[in-house]
Design a protein around this motif. Structure first.
Motif, short mmCIF file in Angstrom:
data_model
loop_
_atom_site.label_atom_id
_atom_site.label_comp_id
_atom_site.label_asym_id
_atom_site.label_seq_id
_atom_site.Cartn_x
_atom_site.Cartn_y
_atom_site.Cartn_z
N SER A 226 0.85 -1.19 0.00
CA SER A 226 0.00 0.00 0.00
C SER A 226 0.89 1.24 0.00
O SER A 226 1.87 1.28 0.75
CB SER A 226 -0.87 0.02 1.26
OG SER A 226 -1.32 1.34 1.52
N ASP A 227 0.52 2.26 -0.80
CA ASP A 227 1.41 3.41 -0.86
C ASP A 227 1.35 4.25 0.42
O ASP A 227 2.11 5.19 0.57
CB ASP A 227 1.14 4.28 -2.11
CG ASP A 227 -0.35 4.51 -2.29
OD1 ASP A 227 -0.77 4.85 -3.40
OD2 ASP A 227 -1.08 4.31 -1.32
N ILE A 228 0.48 3.91 1.36
CA ILE A 228 0.53 4.64 2.63
C ILE A 228 1.28 3.83 3.68
O ILE A 228 1.36 4.21 4.84
CB ILE A 228 -0.87 4.99 3.18
CG1 ILE A 228 -1.66 3.71 3.46
CG2 ILE A 228 -1.62 5.88 2.22
CD1 ILE A 228 -2.72 3.90 4.49
N GLY A 229 1.85 2.70 3.25
CA GLY A 229 2.59 1.86 4.21
C GLY A 229 3.81 2.58 4.74
O GLY A 229 4.39 3.42 4.04
N GLU A 230 4.18 2.27 5.98
CA GLU A 230 5.33 2.95 6.59
C GLU A 230 6.63 2.22 6.31
O GLU A 230 7.71 2.77 6.47
CB GLU A 230 5.12 3.05 8.11
CG GLU A 230 4.00 4.00 8.49
CD GLU A 230 3.80 4.07 10.00
OE1 GLU A 230 3.15 5.03 10.44
OE2 GLU A 230 4.28 3.17 10.72
N ASP A 231 6.54 0.95 5.92
CA ASP A 231 7.77 0.18 5.68
C ASP A 231 8.04 0.07 4.18
O ASP A 231 7.09 0.09 3.39
CB ASP A 231 7.60 -1.24 6.25
CG ASP A 231 7.37 -1.20 7.75
OD1 ASP A 231 8.35 -1.22 8.50
OD2 ASP A 231 6.18 -1.08 8.14
N THR A 232 9.31 -0.05 3.84
CA THR A 232 9.67 -0.29 2.43
C THR A 232 10.10 -1.74 2.30
O THR A 232 10.92 -2.22 3.10
CB THR A 232 10.84 0.61 2.00
OG1 THR A 232 10.45 1.96 2.22
CG2 THR A 232 11.16 0.39 0.54
N ILE A 233 9.50 -2.46 1.34
CA ILE A 233 9.94 -3.84 1.14
C ILE A 233 10.52 -3.98 -0.25
O ILE A 233 10.17 -3.23 -1.17
CB ILE A 233 8.78 -4.85 1.33
CG1 ILE A 233 7.71 -4.72 0.27
CG2 ILE A 233 8.18 -4.73 2.70
CD1 ILE A 233 6.71 -5.86 0.35
N ALA A 234 11.48 -4.92 -0.35
CA ALA A 234 12.08 -5.23 -1.64
C ALA A 234 11.55 -6.60 -2.03
O ALA A 234 11.73 -7.55 -1.27
CB ALA A 234 13.60 -5.28 -1.50
N TYR A 235 10.87 -6.68 -3.17
CA TYR A 235 10.36 -8.00 -3.55
C TYR A 235 10.65 -8.28 -5.01
O TYR A 235 10.88 -7.35 -5.80
CB TYR A 235 8.86 -8.11 -3.23
CG TYR A 235 7.94 -7.27 -4.08
CD1 TYR A 235 7.69 -5.94 -3.77
CD2 TYR A 235 7.32 -7.82 -5.21
CE1 TYR A 235 6.84 -5.17 -4.55
CE2 TYR A 235 6.47 -7.06 -6.00
CZ TYR A 235 6.23 -5.74 -5.66
OH TYR A 235 5.40 -4.96 -6.44
N SER A 236 10.67 -9.57 -5.33
CA SER A 236 11.00 -9.97 -6.69
C SER A 236 9.76 -9.87 -7.57
O SER A 236 8.66 -10.20 -7.15
CB SER A 236 11.48 -11.43 -6.71
OG SER A 236 11.41 -11.92 -8.03
N ASP A 237 9.98 -9.42 -8.82
CA ASP A 237 8.81 -9.30 -9.72
C ASP A 237 8.41 -10.65 -10.29
O ASP A 237 7.45 -10.74 -11.05
CB ASP A 237 9.11 -8.29 -10.84
CG ASP A 237 10.29 -8.73 -11.70
OD1 ASP A 237 10.69 -7.98 -12.59
OD2 ASP A 237 10.82 -9.84 -11.45
N SER A 238 9.17 -11.71 -9.97
CA SER A 238 8.72 -13.00 -10.52
C SER A 238 8.98 -14.16 -9.57
O SER A 238 9.21 -15.28 -10.00
CB SER A 238 9.41 -13.27 -11.87
OG SER A 238 10.79 -13.08 -11.71
N SER A 239 8.98 -13.89 -8.27
CA SER A 239 9.00 -15.02 -7.32
C SER A 239 8.42 -14.51 -6.00
O SER A 239 8.06 -13.34 -5.90
CB SER A 239 10.44 -15.49 -7.08
OG SER A 239 11.07 -14.61 -6.16
#
Ligand code: 9G3
Length: 567
Positions: free
Chosen positions: A214-227
């Motif tokens: 969610s763009d109002i989330g307070e945390d930044t996550i790094a995720y894979s676009d294909s896993s």
């Protein structure tokens, strides 16, 4: 339920002090009201959604083998003193005194309470493992409560605690609970990721956060676009391949960089790319200073520095300490010609720099044509930088994308963190006393409701998924004064209730426009409008989510509703 008998105070205008759409809509649709900063009342529709969320959680907790209890919110200070948290927590822990002047905490979490409960009951490995949960209000005196239910000072949490004789047993329960969390957030229709969270030591897989994108989330996550790979930005390992240019090594040379301090300024002044610069940072750890090198366009991740140096904490040295150590300002330090014994760590990318630029440990001077190994040595190359968008995913599948996330769940392997100091022990199969090995598992129930409210709405109001909608059918007679419409409405109301639909009947003497606007706001999945064609038994059915509207005979209403709800 008849709307004339319940309490749904809808608002026409957007409340001024609500700054995210879920908070605005929950207020406008009459689901919640604020009592004071970070403290809310759940009105009838809000309460029904909360109960639906709880129901999904209870089903999955039971399926995972967790048993429901209810633990006190009023917690005697002695328990928190046993673990030291009475002293280590500040004003966030709400405290009070009873009539005898004895001190209490209002429960912010329940590790101490549940461990003190079990240590008097569970004395043998034969009684383990045990997995207990509750759904209960928590109190945390947040400095800046905000975003409505997303960060409150009194909020509803499902917290579970598991107790084990062995690590393997904990691992087994941990996986079951992770699966249960995945089921819960999937059933609630949330777009979430299970994220490797900051376990203090990089790479530890001993706790995961569940993040709703969610763009109002307070945390930044790094995720894979294909896993399914996803990690807290601090935790994401970097597994990037670098190529080394095949240009010949040039002779080391000093250049004047009179008032260039930052990488960008130096690179600009010398006409090179930041990728060719060597960023040199001095860290102060428990046992002295260390040098950490990174490529000019990368950022050092302090958690990774701590982990690699094995230091309990590592923070940047200040300007004074840097000058003491390297006789130059922070903007002019580098790895060439260092004082004896200064350890040098470098991120993997540094190894591939050819003819680079680095501070000369002289104010206003930099070396150019700096080459690792020839001009400076590195004690240890390691993964020390923050991951960036576009990096390859560490699991080898796809490319890293960043997103903001709302933390809705968190599962931890606690080990003996609480059982040790509280002497929560069991006799093992050799008759020896050992501390319980514990896990704990939280879901922010009211926060989940806000996350769903954030994800499921359009300009007109909510689009509740049937699984957690306050009601599933909204019966809206346009004019209750019209005999035919009223009769048909009452008939259908009774029929649908007999068939166990959750029906809200808008029997208010309001005009059509108000009724339809409110119906959109409440966001009940299926709306049945009874209007002018009531005498012919013709109804209008609307799918609130898609806006699709069609007429249907009263005889076919149930089938149409069933179709809409099961999609
Ligand atoms: C406190 C206060 C705030 C807190 C805590 C204690 C967070 C605290 C971490 C946890 C860990 C798990 C069981 C359910 C899942 C989360 N904020 N945490 O311990 F006193 Cl004021 O709560 N607890």
């Amino acid at each position: 339920m008849r709307q004339t008998q319940t309490f749904i105070p809808t608002l026409r205008e957007v409340p001024a002090d609500a700054d995210v759409k879920s908070h605005q809509m929950l207020l406008r649709a009459g689901f919640i009201r604020q009592n004071t900063s970070g403290v809310y009342s759940f009105l009838p529709l809000g309460k029904r959604v909360l109960q639906k969320v709880e129901e999904v959680i209870r089903e999955e907790m039971q399926a995972a083998g967790s048993v429901e209890v209810s633990l006190p919110a009023l917690q005697q200070a002695e328990l928190w003193q046993e673990t030291g948290r009475w002293y280590s927590y500040g004003p966030e822990l709400m405290r009070l005194k009873d009539r005898h002047d004895r001190e209490f905490a209002l429960g912010a979490t329940h590790e101490e309470v549940i461990t003190s409960l079990l240590r008097d009951e569970i004395k043998s490995y034969k009684k383990l493992p045990l997995n207990l949960y509750q759904i209960q209000s928590k109190f945390r005196d947040e400095k800046r409560p905000r975003f409505g239910l997303l960060r409150g000072r009194e909020f509803l949490m499902k917290d579970a605690y598991s107790f084990h004789a062995t690590k393997e047993s904990l691992d087994e329960t941990y996986e079951k609970m992770r699966q249960a969390y995945t089921n819960i957030f999937t059933r609630l229709g949330l777009n979430f990721r299970a994220v490797i969270a900051d376990s203090g030591a990089i790479g530890g897989k001993d706790n995961h956060e569940f993040m709703v994108l969610s763009d109002i989330g307070e945390d930044t996550i790094a995720y894979s676009d294909s896993s399914q790979y996803a990690a807290n930005i601090e935790m994401a390992e970097v597994d990037a391949a670098y190529e080394r240019s095949d240009e010949a090594l040039k002779p080391l040379r000093k250049a004047d960089t009179p008032d260039q301090k930052t990488i960008r300024e130096v690179a600009g002044h010398l006409g090179v790319e930041p990728e060719r610069c060597i960023k040199t940072l001095v860290f102060k750890t428990g046992d002295g200073f260390v040098l950490v090198l990174a490529r000019g366009d990368h950022d050092i991740n302090e958690i990774k520095v701590k982990h690699v140096t094995g230091a309990k904490n590592a923070e940047l040295a200040d300007a004074e300490e840097v000058r003491q150590l390297l006789s130059a300002g922070i903007g002019s330090v580098g790895p060439v010609k260092l004082p004896q014994g200064l350890k040098v760590y470098a991120d993997h990318a540094v190894r591939y720099i050819v003819n680079g630029v680095a501070g000369a440990n002289e104010d206003g001077r930099h070396y150019i044509n700096v080459n690792p190994d020839r001009d400076f040595s590195v004690d240890e190359y390691a993964d020390l930088r923050f991951i960036r968008e576009g990096d390859p995913s560490p699991d080898g599948n796809g490319t890293i994308v960043f997103a903001k996330g709302i933390e809705v769940g968190h599962v931890f392997k606690l080990g003996t963190t609480y059982s040790e100091p509280m002497d929560g022990t069991f006799l093992n199969d050799q008759g020896r006393a050992e501390p319980y090995i514990m896990g704990c598992y939280g879901i922010g129930v009211s926060r989940v409701m806000a996350a769903v409210a954030e994800q499921f709405q359009d300009d007109g109001g909510f689009l509740w998924p049937p699984a957690i909608a306050p009601y599933t059918v909204h019966l809206v007679p346009v004019n209750m004064k019209d005999e035919a419409q009223r009769e048909l409405a009452e008939e259908l109301y009774k029929l649908l209730k007999d068939y166990r639909y959750e029906v809200l009947l808008d029997d208010r003497p309001e005009r059509a426009g108000v009724k339809f606007a409110d119906a959109d706001l409440l966001g009940i999945p299926v709306r049945v409008t009874i209007g002018k064609r009531a005498p012919e038994g013709i109804l209008e059915v609307k799918n609130r989510r898609t806006g699709e509207t069609f007429e249907c005979q009263r005889e076919e209403l149930q089938d149409r509703i069933q179709q809409l709800l099961s999609r």
